[in-house]
Design a protein around this motif. Sequence first.
Motif, PDB file in Angstrom:
ATOM      1  N   LEU A 148       0.826  -1.176   0.015  1.00 22.07           N
ATOM      2  CA  LEU A 148      -0.246   0.026  -0.008  1.00 22.07           C
ATOM      3  C   LEU A 148       0.722   1.402   0.189  1.00 22.07           C
ATOM      4  O   LEU A 148       0.708   2.164  -0.706  1.00 22.07           O
ATOM      5  CB  LEU A 148      -0.860  -0.016   1.082  1.00 22.07           C
ATOM      6  N   PRO A 149       1.912   1.395   0.858  1.00 23.74           N
ATOM      7  CA  PRO A 149       2.668   2.636   0.952  1.00 23.74           C
ATOM      8  C   PRO A 149       3.268   2.713  -0.523  1.00 23.74           C
ATOM      9  O   PRO A 149       3.437   4.095  -1.166  1.00 23.74           O
ATOM     10  CB  PRO A 149       3.641   2.450   1.705  1.00 23.74           C
ATOM     11  N   ARG A 150       3.697   1.813  -1.211  1.00 22.95           N
ATOM     12  CA  ARG A 150       4.361   2.039  -2.509  1.00 22.95           C
ATOM     13  C   ARG A 150       3.298   2.326  -3.500  1.00 22.95           C
ATOM     14  O   ARG A 150       3.542   3.039  -4.493  1.00 22.95           O
ATOM     15  CB  ARG A 150       5.018   0.654  -2.967  1.00 22.95           C
ATOM     16  N   ALA A 151       1.955   1.911  -3.404  1.00 19.23           N
ATOM     17  CA  ALA A 151       0.933   2.357  -4.251  1.00 19.23           C
ATOM     18  C   ALA A 151       0.661   3.910  -4.293  1.00 19.23           C
ATOM     19  O   ALA A 151       0.503   4.548  -5.416  1.00 19.23           O
ATOM     20  CB  ALA A 151      -0.320   1.482  -4.045  1.00 19.23           C
ATOM     21  N   VAL A 152       0.656   4.264  -2.871  1.00 13.34           N
ATOM     22  CA  VAL A 152       0.427   5.729  -2.722  1.00 13.34           C
ATOM     23  C   VAL A 152       1.447   6.566  -3.262  1.00 13.34           C
ATOM     24  O   VAL A 152       1.165   7.633  -4.053  1.00 13.34           O
ATOM     25  CB  VAL A 152       0.115   5.949  -1.153  1.00 13.34           C
ATOM     26  N   ALA A 153       2.931   6.031  -3.343  1.00 13.77           N
ATOM     27  CA  ALA A 153       3.859   7.055  -3.727  1.00 13.77           C
ATOM     28  C   ALA A 153       3.641   6.832  -5.139  1.00 13.77           C
ATOM     29  O   ALA A 153       4.219   7.906  -5.955  1.00 13.77           O
ATOM     30  CB  ALA A 153       5.229   6.069  -3.534  1.00 13.77           C
ATOM     31  N   ALA A 154       3.118   5.746  -5.752  1.00 13.05           N
ATOM     32  CA  ALA A 154       2.795   5.735  -7.413  1.00 13.05           C
ATOM     33  C   ALA A 154       1.628   6.450  -7.553  1.00 13.05           C
ATOM     34  O   ALA A 154       0.942   6.370  -8.789  1.00 13.05           O
ATOM     35  CB  ALA A 154       2.627   4.271  -7.793  1.00 13.05           C
ATOM     36  N   ARG A 155       0.795   6.976  -6.642  1.00 10.34           N
ATOM     37  CA  ARG A 155      -0.449   8.343  -6.885  1.00 10.34           C
ATOM     38  C   ARG A 155      -1.659   7.062  -7.193  1.00 10.34           C
ATOM     39  O   ARG A 155      -2.264   7.620  -7.862  1.00 10.34           O
ATOM     40  CB  ARG A 155       0.059   9.005  -7.850  1.00 10.34           C
ATOM     41  N   VAL A 156      -1.787   6.104  -6.357  1.00 13.54           N
ATOM     42  CA  VAL A 156      -3.040   5.419  -6.409  1.00 13.54           C
ATOM     43  C   VAL A 156      -3.217   4.710  -4.954  1.00 13.54           C
ATOM     44  O   VAL A 156      -2.174   4.397  -4.196  1.00 13.54           O
ATOM     45  CB  VAL A 156      -2.983   4.452  -7.412  1.00 13.54           C
ATOM     46  N   ALA A 157      -4.547   4.747  -4.579  1.00 13.20           N
ATOM     47  CA  ALA A 157      -4.687   4.178  -3.237  1.00 13.20           C
ATOM     48  C   ALA A 157      -5.954   2.970  -3.142  1.00 13.20           C
ATOM     49  O   ALA A 157      -6.678   3.230  -4.247  1.00 13.20           O
ATOM     50  CB  ALA A 157      -5.180   5.344  -2.157  1.00 13.20           C
ATOM     51  N   TYR A 158      -6.069   2.267  -2.191  1.00 12.30           N
ATOM     52  CA  TYR A 158      -7.165   1.389  -2.349  1.00 12.30           C
ATOM     53  C   TYR A 158      -7.014   1.012  -0.511  1.00 12.30           C
ATOM     54  O   TYR A 158      -6.223   1.436   0.065  1.00 12.30           O
ATOM     55  CB  TYR A 158      -6.604   0.079  -3.188  1.00 12.30           C
TER      56      TYR A 158
END
Length: 443
Positions: free
Chosen positions: A365-375
Amino acid sequence: MTASEPPEHRPGSEPGRQNLDPHLDRYAARTSGMTASEIRALFAVASRPEVVSLAGGMPNLAALPLESLSEQMAEVISQEGMVALQYGSAQGVPTLREQICDVMAVEGISAHPDDIVVTVGSQMALDMVTRLFCDPGDVVLAEGPSYVGALGSFSAYEANVLHVTMDDDGLVPDALREALAECGRRGRTVKFLYTIPNFHNPAGVTLATERRAEILEICRAHDVMVVEDNPYGLLAFDGQTYPPLRSMDPDNVIYLGSFSKTFASGLRVGWVLAPHAVREKLVLAAESATLCPPTLNQLVVSKYLSTHDWKGQIKSFRENYRERRDAMISALRQHMPPGVTWTHPEGGFFVWVTVPDGIDTKAMLPRAVAARVAYASGTGFYTDGLGSRQMRLSFCYPTPDRIHEGVRRLTGVMESERELQRTFGSVTTRTVSGPQSPGPNTA
């Protein structure tokens, strides 16, 4: 940690360790199970405009007639201000309770206004029902996965959750029988079954009509009450309604409803429909919790129901969410790598995605938010450590174009995770999260 433990044995009280909370030793033992939702710490970042959030279950309010509603809110103040701004009944405004009966009748529920208690959202109803029925150590049965807010309420009152298996047709009756039999063998008291039968949060599936009577019969045979949570029931994309459990067994089902998904979540108006004797205790519980639900908010909802085409508005919401569901399914098919599966919701807000073995959605999840997407990671929807291979994707709020972009970004993050897996090998983890408090990111 328990309240009886001496301070030196409590977490944070070890010699040489500084305690940042001077009140730690004063909290009740039950607070040890209270945790924030998994991405609440990331929510400030995830809510930035450059981040595509597929996490929150926030309704899309763009279709509401805001100008007309603002005029009517002003009328409520100018014409009914002496009532709207005053204390009211803990049970709720009588006119609104009558209108709630009309809303439930669309799905086939016959109810009397006297058996309805208006609440500050259905979350308050969940809290009150759990407070009334659950002693510490009691068992609540719930689908696995289940709604974060419900799990948080059960944990707050020290009830133990036993998850019951679901499939694409919802709760599995044989799994329910086995769960009840297991509790019986262990001498554990089951207080109720908590279920979201329509367009489940987070799984997106709907309980098959032919299973509903069977599940009610099983619960009756084991003297187990049913708590039916139905915020999405009117949001079927084809306009279909399903028979509520309450309509099939009024004496053994407590029904929770809400205007948060079919009107405006910010008004925080929900309700609970209960057998008459239970209703009396719910009113007492409501008085001790809030004294009374906000009269102004209730009158705003009442005026909306009496002056607007609320059924037409729900139809508009359904069309809006169907378009977004289609965009989500299309994007998943286009972008997701082999081995990823998902549910196909026929209503509601959510798709439940299962990723290949070796990918941990909580760790990712933190890496996804860094890639500008959240779930929302699947671990938050279980109490037993499961869900690390699942995620909930919400399609209700972003536009179709944003949904496609969000899924594209998420796929890129997953591909990076799989590349790390190929390079360094799989790492098997069992994430234990426990119940969490709800928030806009997990509602």
